[in-house]
Motif scaffolding. Structure first.
Motif, PDB file in Angstrom:
ATOM      1  N   ILE A  12       0.841  -1.202   0.000  1.00 54.19           N
ATOM      2  CA  ILE A  12       0.000   0.000   0.000  1.00 54.19           C
ATOM      3  C   ILE A  12       0.876   1.251   0.000  1.00 54.19           C
ATOM      4  O   ILE A  12       0.626   2.210  -0.732  1.00 54.19           O
ATOM      5  N   GLY A  13       1.926   1.217   0.808  1.00 48.01           N
ATOM      6  CA  GLY A  13       2.864   2.344   0.852  1.00 48.01           C
ATOM      7  C   GLY A  13       3.439   2.644  -0.520  1.00 48.01           C
ATOM      8  O   GLY A  13       3.546   3.795  -0.934  1.00 48.01           O
ATOM      9  N   ARG A  14       3.773   1.579  -1.250  1.00 53.78           N
ATOM     10  CA  ARG A  14       4.370   1.744  -2.571  1.00 53.78           C
ATOM     11  C   ARG A  14       3.367   2.378  -3.546  1.00 53.78           C
ATOM     12  O   ARG A  14       3.711   3.264  -4.318  1.00 53.78           O
ATOM     13  N   LEU A  16       0.773   4.281  -2.777  1.00 53.85           N
ATOM     14  CA  LEU A  16       0.544   5.669  -2.401  1.00 53.85           C
ATOM     15  C   LEU A  16       1.716   6.551  -2.832  1.00 53.85           C
ATOM     16  O   LEU A  16       1.530   7.654  -3.341  1.00 53.85           O
ATOM     17  N   ARG A  17       2.945   6.052  -2.629  1.00 57.41           N
ATOM     18  CA  ARG A  17       4.114   6.861  -2.999  1.00 57.41           C
ATOM     19  C   ARG A  17       4.140   7.097  -4.503  1.00 57.41           C
ATOM     20  O   ARG A  17       4.342   8.224  -4.953  1.00 57.41           O
ATOM     21  N   VAL A  20       1.437   9.729  -5.394  1.00 54.49           N
ATOM     22  CA  VAL A  20       1.680  11.098  -4.955  1.00 54.49           C
ATOM     23  C   VAL A  20       2.895  11.685  -5.676  1.00 54.49           C
ATOM     24  O   VAL A  20       2.899  12.861  -6.053  1.00 54.49           O
ATOM     25  N   LEU A  54      -3.805  12.549  -7.991  1.00 57.47           N
ATOM     26  CA  LEU A  54      -3.862  12.768  -6.547  1.00 57.47           C
ATOM     27  C   LEU A  54      -5.148  12.194  -5.965  1.00 57.47           C
ATOM     28  O   LEU A  54      -5.133  11.474  -4.968  1.00 57.47           O
ATOM     29  N   THR A  57      -5.433   8.294  -6.169  1.00 56.66           N
ATOM     30  CA  THR A  57      -4.515   7.465  -5.374  1.00 56.66           C
ATOM     31  C   THR A  57      -5.181   6.815  -4.150  1.00 56.66           C
ATOM     32  O   THR A  57      -5.096   5.598  -3.982  1.00 56.66           O
ATOM     33  N   PRO A  58      -5.874   7.594  -3.282  1.00 60.20           N
ATOM     34  CA  PRO A  58      -6.534   6.914  -2.158  1.00 60.20           C
ATOM     35  C   PRO A  58      -7.613   5.935  -2.629  1.00 60.20           C
ATOM     36  O   PRO A  58      -7.811   4.887  -2.013  1.00 60.20           O
TER      37      PRO A  58
ATOM     38  N   ILE B  58      -5.085  15.342   0.920  1.00 60.73           N
ATOM     39  CA  ILE B  58      -4.866  14.057   0.257  1.00 60.73           C
ATOM     40  C   ILE B  58      -3.373  13.820   0.045  1.00 60.73           C
ATOM     41  O   ILE B  58      -2.844  12.745   0.337  1.00 60.73           O
ATOM     42  N   ALA B  59      -2.678  14.852  -0.456  1.00 62.44           N
ATOM     43  CA  ALA B  59      -1.247  14.703  -0.734  1.00 62.44           C
ATOM     44  C   ALA B  59      -0.482  14.388   0.553  1.00 62.44           C
ATOM     45  O   ALA B  59       0.368  13.486   0.576  1.00 62.44           O
ATOM     46  N   SER B  62      -1.217  10.738   1.710  1.00 56.76           N
ATOM     47  CA  SER B  62      -0.543   9.725   0.890  1.00 56.76           C
ATOM     48  C   SER B  62       0.947   9.674   1.207  1.00 56.76           C
ATOM     49  O   SER B  62       1.514   8.598   1.385  1.00 56.76           O
ATOM     50  N   SER B  63       1.609  10.854   1.309  1.00 58.70           N
ATOM     51  CA  SER B  63       3.053  10.790   1.505  1.00 58.70           C
ATOM     52  C   SER B  63       3.414  10.366   2.929  1.00 58.70           C
ATOM     53  O   SER B  63       4.376   9.630   3.120  1.00 58.70           O
ATOM     54  N   THR B  65       1.612   8.347   4.880  1.00 58.84           N
ATOM     55  CA  THR B  65       1.337   6.913   4.976  1.00 58.84           C
ATOM     56  C   THR B  65       2.421   6.101   4.267  1.00 58.84           C
ATOM     57  O   THR B  65       2.883   5.074   4.783  1.00 58.84           O
ATOM     58  N   ALA B  66       2.849   6.565   3.092  1.00 60.13           N
ATOM     59  CA  ALA B  66       3.908   5.859   2.364  1.00 60.13           C
ATOM     60  C   ALA B  66       5.181   5.822   3.204  1.00 60.13           C
ATOM     61  O   ALA B  66       5.867   4.799   3.270  1.00 60.13           O
ATOM     62  N   GLY B  67       5.483   6.919   3.892  1.00 55.56           N
ATOM     63  CA  GLY B  67       6.689   6.983   4.707  1.00 55.56           C
ATOM     64  C   GLY B  67       6.650   6.051   5.910  1.00 55.56           C
ATOM     65  O   GLY B  67       7.685   5.615   6.395  1.00 55.56           O
TER      66      GLY B  67
END
Lengths: 102, 277
Positions: A12-14, A16-17, A20, A54, A57-58, B58-59, B62-63, B65-67
């Protein structure tokens, strides 16, 4: 169980990254372009692509979670994530209805 | 709505950077600062200000959570369960925002910022969750390794209906006003639902992406999102929160909280007195 949860979290992290970063790259290129040439063109198109990425993505994360829970045969959570997805679709439909009226 | 010139784009970028870094320092989204600035300072209608702010939410979600992925700090299952409520709240909020008057939204904003100011002062002494590593986390609870204490923290979720109701309200307020809404969920999840503060904050940051999407879809689809202004704000907030997370200010937490309460109180008063034009 634990390791599969961690693997899912990293996946999921991948997603989202990727979403974004793609969005921010589009916006960072599109912003100066559309300020330099205000008429519709490449700049405006890039800004719209960036914003769509953007917002998507979610939503993509919710789709991915639904698939994950279906694969795990975790039906209650597959249903819950499907409801979230349905709510986002209702939002999109409502937006279009409003847009037509105004 | 003001025309977005290069100068205005730069101002919005700078405002986003200030809101993003302050938000990262205080553990608050930047929206609560950005919306009043865009509305009262730059003259955007509050719905357009909220739309811009939601894209920055949102941005950030996302960033962040990814981190944090792979740390087990975010409780995905519990978060996704509550998302059913936050997304419903935010879609309804986005629809409501199309129907109510600007002054009503400004008054609601004044009320919410005032309430956050009071909660910030009241919560200067935080209640910590007592956790027992032998407890069964159940289907919704969680387990994570806390690097600060070097121990594994296990917790169980209590009072689920309360968490669901608060999430719905937070989602609703989020898309009506263009803010993340974490400040509403985190204290409740921490104080009443048994979640350790760090897990509650991480789970909330994870959830607000979907929450804000529910509102942003409506504003965007209805043509209320100005792309140039949104791009400037998103880039500003991203740059600002990146800086804010790396800065380590030598200001005591208590002073920071009082400062935050004072700023929020002023925003609340400004929205009440200057709004309604």
């Amino acid at each position: 169980m634990k390791s599969s949860d961690t693997r899912f979290e990293i996946l999921i992290g991948r997603v989202l990254r990727t979403g974004v970063v793609t969005s921010i790259v589009c916006l960072a290129i599109g912003l100066p372009l559309s300020l330099a040439w205000p008429e519709p063109g490449a700049g405006a198109r890039l800004l719209n692509i960036g914003i769509l990425f953007l917002i998507a993505t979610p939503a993509a994360r919710v789709v991915l979670s639904t698939i994950e829970y279906i694969l795990e045969r975790d039906w209650p959570f597959a249903v819950l994530t499907s409801i979230v997805l349905l709510e986002l679709v209702i939002g999109a439909v409502a937006a279009l209805v409003f847009h037509r009226k105004i | 709505m003001p025309a977005v010139t290069p100068t205005l784009a730069l101002i919005i970028f700078a405002a986003g950077a200030v809101a993003g870094s302050t938000g990262a320092l205080l553990g608050l989204g930047g929206g609560i600062f950005l919306v009043p600035f865009l509305n009262l300072g730059l003259g955007f209608p509050i719905a357009m200000a909220a739309a811009i702010s939601l894209t920055t939410v949102i941005a950030t979600s996302s960033s962040v959570t990814a981190g944090r992925a792979g740390m087990n700090l975010m409780n995905f299952r519990f978060g996704m369960l509550l998302e059913v409520a936050t997304a419903a709240g935010s879609v309804l909020g986005g629809i409501t925002a199309q129907l109510v008057a600007q002054t009503t939204l400004q008054r609601l904003f004044a009320f919410v910022t005032g309430a956050v100011a009071v909660v910030t002062i009241a919560r200067s002494t935080q209640r910590n969750v007592i956790t027992d590593p032998r407890v069964d986390p159940g289907r919704l609870g969680g387990r994570f390794f806390d690097a600060e204490t070097g121990a594994t923290v296990v917790y169980r979720i209590r009072r689920l209906p309360l968490a669901v109701v608060v999430s719905f309200i937070a989602g609703n307020v989020s898309s009506l006003l263009g803010i993340g809404g974490g400040f509403m969920k985190v204290p409740v999840l921490n104080a009443w639902c048994g979640m350790p503060l760090r897990a509650a904050a991480a789970t909330s940051a994870f959830m607000i992406g979907v929450t804000a999407t529910g509102g942003a879809i409506i504003y965007y689809g209805n043509g209320q999102l100005q792309p140039v202004a949104a791009a400037a704000a998103i880039l500003g907030v991203q740059a600002g929160s990146w800086l804010g997370l790396r800065a380590s200010p030598n200001i005591p937490v208590r002073v920071l909280k009082l400062l935050l309460a004072a700023v929020l109180g002023s925003i609340s008063l400004l929205m009440l007195t200057r709004g309604g034009r």
